[in-house]
Scaffold this motif. Structure first.
Motif, PDB file in Angstrom:
ATOM      1  N   UNK A   1       0.820  -1.217   0.000  1.00 27.06           N
ATOM      2  CA  UNK A   1       0.000   0.000   0.000  1.00 27.06           C
ATOM      3  C   UNK A   1       0.852   1.264   0.000  1.00 27.06           C
ATOM      4  N   UNK A   2       1.983   1.221   0.684  1.00 26.63           N
ATOM      5  CA  UNK A   2       2.853   2.401   0.708  1.00 26.63           C
ATOM      6  C   UNK A   2       3.451   2.649  -0.669  1.00 26.63           C
ATOM      7  N   UNK A   3       3.863   1.600  -1.346  1.00 28.01           N
ATOM      8  CA  UNK A   3       4.395   1.743  -2.702  1.00 28.01           C
ATOM      9  C   UNK A   3       3.313   2.252  -3.649  1.00 28.01           C
ATOM     10  N   UNK A   4       2.104   1.716  -3.514  1.00 25.01           N
ATOM     11  CA  UNK A   4       0.990   2.143  -4.369  1.00 25.01           C
ATOM     12  C   UNK A   4       0.617   3.596  -4.104  1.00 25.01           C
ATOM     13  N   UNK A   5       0.677   3.989  -2.826  1.00 28.69           N
ATOM     14  CA  UNK A   5       0.324   5.367  -2.461  1.00 28.69           C
ATOM     15  C   UNK A   5       1.261   6.386  -3.096  1.00 28.69           C
TER      16      UNK A   5
ATOM     17  N   UNK B   1      15.324   0.645  -6.831  1.00 30.64           N
ATOM     18  CA  UNK B   1      15.881   0.426  -5.491  1.00 30.64           C
ATOM     19  C   UNK B   1      16.137   1.705  -4.704  1.00 30.64           C
ATOM     20  N   UNK B   2      16.636   2.753  -5.371  1.00 30.80           N
ATOM     21  CA  UNK B   2      16.920   3.998  -4.661  1.00 30.80           C
ATOM     22  C   UNK B   2      15.643   4.594  -4.076  1.00 30.80           C
ATOM     23  N   UNK B   3      14.526   4.444  -4.793  1.00 29.61           N
ATOM     24  CA  UNK B   3      13.245   4.950  -4.313  1.00 29.61           C
ATOM     25  C   UNK B   3      12.743   4.091  -3.155  1.00 29.61           C
ATOM     26  N   UNK B   4      12.884   2.780  -3.297  1.00 36.35           N
ATOM     27  CA  UNK B   4      12.457   1.863  -2.225  1.00 36.35           C
ATOM     28  C   UNK B   4      13.193   2.211  -0.930  1.00 36.35           C
ATOM     29  N   UNK B   5      14.496   2.453  -1.043  1.00 34.11           N
ATOM     30  CA  UNK B   5      15.294   2.789   0.143  1.00 34.11           C
ATOM     31  C   UNK B   5      14.878   4.137   0.741  1.00 34.11           C
ATOM     32  N   UNK B   6      14.354   5.013  -0.096  1.00 33.17           N
ATOM     33  CA  UNK B   6      13.881   6.312   0.396  1.00 33.17           C
ATOM     34  C   UNK B   6      12.543   6.173   1.118  1.00 33.17           C
ATOM     35  N   UNK B   7      11.667   5.321   0.584  1.00 32.54           N
ATOM     36  CA  UNK B   7      10.332   5.160   1.156  1.00 32.54           C
ATOM     37  C   UNK B   7      10.332   4.400   2.481  1.00 32.54           C
ATOM     38  N   UNK B   8      11.285   3.476   2.625  1.00 29.14           N
ATOM     39  CA  UNK B   8      11.316   2.641   3.836  1.00 29.14           C
ATOM     40  C   UNK B   8      12.628   2.891   4.584  1.00 29.14           C
ATOM     41  N   UNK B   9      12.541   3.284   5.842  1.00 32.66           N
ATOM     42  CA  UNK B   9      13.743   3.676   6.586  1.00 32.66           C
ATOM     43  C   UNK B   9      14.692   2.522   6.887  1.00 32.66           C
ATOM     44  N   UNK B  10      14.164   1.307   6.961  1.00 31.65           N
ATOM     45  CA  UNK B  10      15.011   0.164   7.314  1.00 31.65           C
ATOM     46  C   UNK B  10      15.126  -0.766   6.104  1.00 31.65           C
ATOM     47  N   UNK B  11      16.215  -0.607   5.352  1.00 25.93           N
ATOM     48  CA  UNK B  11      16.406  -1.400   4.136  1.00 25.93           C
ATOM     49  C   UNK B  11      17.855  -1.867   4.034  1.00 25.93           C
ATOM     50  N   UNK B  12      18.050  -2.884   3.182  1.00 25.01           N
ATOM     51  CA  UNK B  12      19.392  -3.374   2.884  1.00 25.01           C
ATOM     52  C   UNK B  12      19.402  -3.818   1.425  1.00 25.01           C
TER      53      UNK B  12
ATOM     54  N   UNK C   1       2.442   5.968  -6.109  1.00 25.13           N
ATOM     55  CA  UNK C   1       2.287   5.879  -7.557  1.00 25.13           C
ATOM     56  C   UNK C   1       2.995   4.709  -8.222  1.00 25.13           C
ATOM     57  N   UNK C   2       3.418   3.728  -7.440  1.00 28.35           N
ATOM     58  CA  UNK C   2       4.129   2.581  -8.018  1.00 28.35           C
ATOM     59  C   UNK C   2       3.263   1.325  -7.991  1.00 28.35           C
ATOM     60  N   UNK C   3       3.491   0.455  -8.961  1.00 27.80           N
ATOM     61  CA  UNK C   3       2.858  -0.861  -8.917  1.00 27.80           C
ATOM     62  C   UNK C   3       3.559  -1.696  -7.846  1.00 27.80           C
ATOM     63  N   UNK C   4       2.800  -2.567  -7.200  1.00 28.79           N
ATOM     64  CA  UNK C   4       3.395  -3.441  -6.190  1.00 28.79           C
ATOM     65  C   UNK C   4       2.540  -4.692  -6.042  1.00 28.79           C
ATOM     66  N   UNK C   5       3.168  -5.844  -6.153  1.00 22.81           N
ATOM     67  CA  UNK C   5       2.457  -7.120  -6.064  1.00 22.81           C
ATOM     68  C   UNK C   5       3.297  -8.150  -5.298  1.00 22.81           C
ATOM     69  N   UNK C   6       2.627  -9.046  -4.595  1.00 17.43           N
ATOM     70  CA  UNK C   6       3.286 -10.230  -4.051  1.00 17.43           C
ATOM     71  C   UNK C   6       3.377 -11.245  -5.183  1.00 17.43           C
ATOM     72  N   UNK C   7       4.534 -11.890  -5.309  1.00 19.10           N
ATOM     73  CA  UNK C   7       4.737 -12.828  -6.417  1.00 19.10           C
ATOM     74  C   UNK C   7       5.419 -14.107  -5.925  1.00 19.10           C
TER      75      UNK C   7
END
Length: 397
Positions: free
Chosen positions: A22-26, A58-69, A28-34
C-alpha cells in the motif's frame, strides 16, 4: 498442520506485507506479491516468506522505507524491514509486471497478488496448479538463462508432487549438461530440498531419466546411489545433521574429502563427520561410557535415530540418557584440574606433555578410575609416576 490453521497463518503473513504494498501504491508505483507465496497461498500450503515486485527503483524503495538493505544489485533487490518482518522487494524486470511474470521460472510461480486481493495470471498458472503440472513459458530460454532451474524443476516435483510438462521435460533432457557450470553451493541447496520432498522417489527417477544427475557435481551420485537414496525413509521432519548424514551414507561419502567437496558450512560438515564416525563405530560396537562421552549425547542420539530409520538395532533415547547421566563428567570443562595446576605441581615448563596428561586424566575420570578432585588426581598421578619408575628400574635390572 491443519488446513484451517495454515489458512489463518497464511492470511496473517499476507496481511503483514499489505502495508508495504500500500505504501508503494500510495506513491504511484505498482506493487504485487509474487512467486512461491502466491503459489502456496492458492494451494493451501504454509508460506515461508513473501517476495514483492514493484515498478519502483531500489533507490526509491530505500527512500520510502527507513530500514532497508540492498541485497542484489544485478536483480535490483532490496530487503525491507517493516514492523519487525523482512520482505524481498525487487524492481520489475523489463519495466512491466507482465514482462516480469513471463520471465519467471515456472507458470505456477508467475501469479501476482495485489493488495486488494486481486490476481494477475498472464500465463494461466492457476490452471497448471489445478492440473499439478510444472510448465515454463518459453522453456528453452527459461532453462538456459539459469540452468539451475532444471534442477529446481525436479526439486519442485519432489516437494509439490507435480509432473513435468512435456516441452519442459524435453528441454531439460536436451540442456542437462549446462547444469555442470552452476555453483556447487546452489546445486547442493536444491539437491537437499529434493531429498526432503514427500515425492522424492518420483523426482529421483526424473533426475535419472533426464541425466541431470550426471551434472550435479554431487560426489558418487550415480545409478546405484540413486537407488540407495530411494530406499531412505521420509526425512523431511528430521534435523539437517541427520538428513545430510543419511545422504552421505547413501552416497558412500566418508568423513574426509568427498564430504568436504559439498561445500557445506564448516560447522555442518563437522557435525556430519562426527555422526559418520560414530555410525562407523556403532556398526561393530555398543555404546560404553567412554565412547558415548567422546561422541557427545547429541551425536549419539542422532546415530540411534539413524539406525532406527535404517531398521537396525538401536539404543532407546531413554537408555542413552541414563548412560549419559552416569558419566562423572560430560565435558573436559568439568575437570577439576587445569594445565596450570599440572605445571605448578610438576614444576616443569609448559609443553605438549600438559595436553597428554590432561587427556589421560579425562579418560580415567570418565571410566571411573580417577575421582574428579584436584588433590586426588595429583595423588593418583604421583602413584602412577612411582609405579612407572619401579617398572623401569625392574626392566633395567
Amino acid at each position: 498442520m491443519e488446513i484451517e490453521q495454515i489458512t489463518l497463518q497464511n492470511k496473517a503473513i499476507i496481511q503483514r506485507a499489505t502495508p508495504v504494498l500500500e505504501k508503494l501504491e500510495a506513491h504511484g508505483f505498482r506493487a504485487h506479491i509474487v512467486g512461491g507465496a502466491v503459489r502456496d497461498l492458492l494451494m493451501g500450503r504454509p508460506i515461508d516468506d513473501v517476495d514483492i515486485v514493484t515498478s519502483a527503483k531500489p533507490v526509491v524503495i530505500c527512500t520510502l522505507f527507513p530500514k532497508t538493505f540492498t541485497m542484489n544489485n544485478q536483480h535490483e533487490t532490496v530487503i525491507v524491514r517493516h514492523d519487525h518482518h523482512l520482505f524481498e522487494v525487487t524492481t520489475e524486470r523489463n519495466g512491466s509486471l507482465q514482462s516480469d511474470l513471463m520471465a519467471r521460472d515456472f507458470t505456477v510461480n508467475s501469479i501476482a497478488l495485489k493488495s486488494d486481493g486481486s490476481l494477475l495470471d498472464p500465463l494461466n498458472g492457476q490452471a497448471d496448479l489445478d492440473d499439478k503440472v510444472l510448465r515454463s513459458y518459453q522453456p528453452m530460454k527459461r532453462m538456459t538463462e539459469d540452468p539451475l532451474r532444471m534442477l529446481r524443476a525436479v526439486r519442485f516435483m519432489s516437494d509439490l508432487g507435480f509432473s513435468l510438462d512435456r516441452e519442459l521435460m524435453n528441454t531439460i533432457k536436451t540442456e542437462a549438461s549446462k547444469l555442470q557450470y552452476m555453483a556447487i553451493e546452489r546445486i547442493v541447496k536444491e539437491f537437499y530440498k529434493l531429498i526432503c520432498g514427500k515425492h522424492r522417489n518420483e523426482a529421483l527417477e526424473i533426475l535419472r531419466e533426464t541425466k541431470l544427475y550426471q551434472y550435479c557435481q554431487i560426489p558418487s551420485l550415480n545409478n546405484e546411489t540413486i537407488n540407495k537414496l530411494k530406499q531412505l525413509p521420509s526425512v523431511g521432519v528430521y534435523s539437517e545433521e541427520i538428513i545430510w548424514t543419511l545422504i552421505s551414507k547413501s552416497l558412500g561419502l566418508d568423513e574426509t574429502g568427498p564430504l568436504k567437496s559439498l561445500l557445506l558450512s564448516n560447522q555442518l560438515t563437522k557435525e556430519v563427520r562426527n555422526r559418520l564416525l560414530a555410525l562407523s563405530y556403532r556398526e561393530k560396537n555398543d555404546w560404553d561410557l567412554l565412547a558415548l562421552y567422546t561422541a557427545s549425547r547429541d551425536v549419539a542420539e542422532d546415530v540411534e535415530v539413524i539406525r532406527q530409520l535404517s531398521c537396525q538395532s538401536y539404543f532407546s533415547l531413554k537408555d542413552l540418557k541414563a548412560m549419559w547421566n552416569d558419566l562423572p563428567i560430560t565435558s573436559k570443562k568439568d575437570l577439576n584440574i587445569t594445565g596450570t595446576d599440572l605445571i605448578a605441581h610438576f614444576q616443569k615448563e609448559p609443553g605438549p606433555w600438559v595436553k597428554d596428561i590432561l587427556q589421560f586424566i579425562e579418560q580415567e575420570v570418565v571410566l571411573g578410575r580417577m575421582v574428579n578432585d584436584k588433590h586426588e588426581i595429583l595423588d593418583a598421578l604421583k602413584v602412577r609416576g612411582s609405579k612407572n619408575e619401579r617398572e623401569t628400574t625392574e626392566d633395567l635390572s
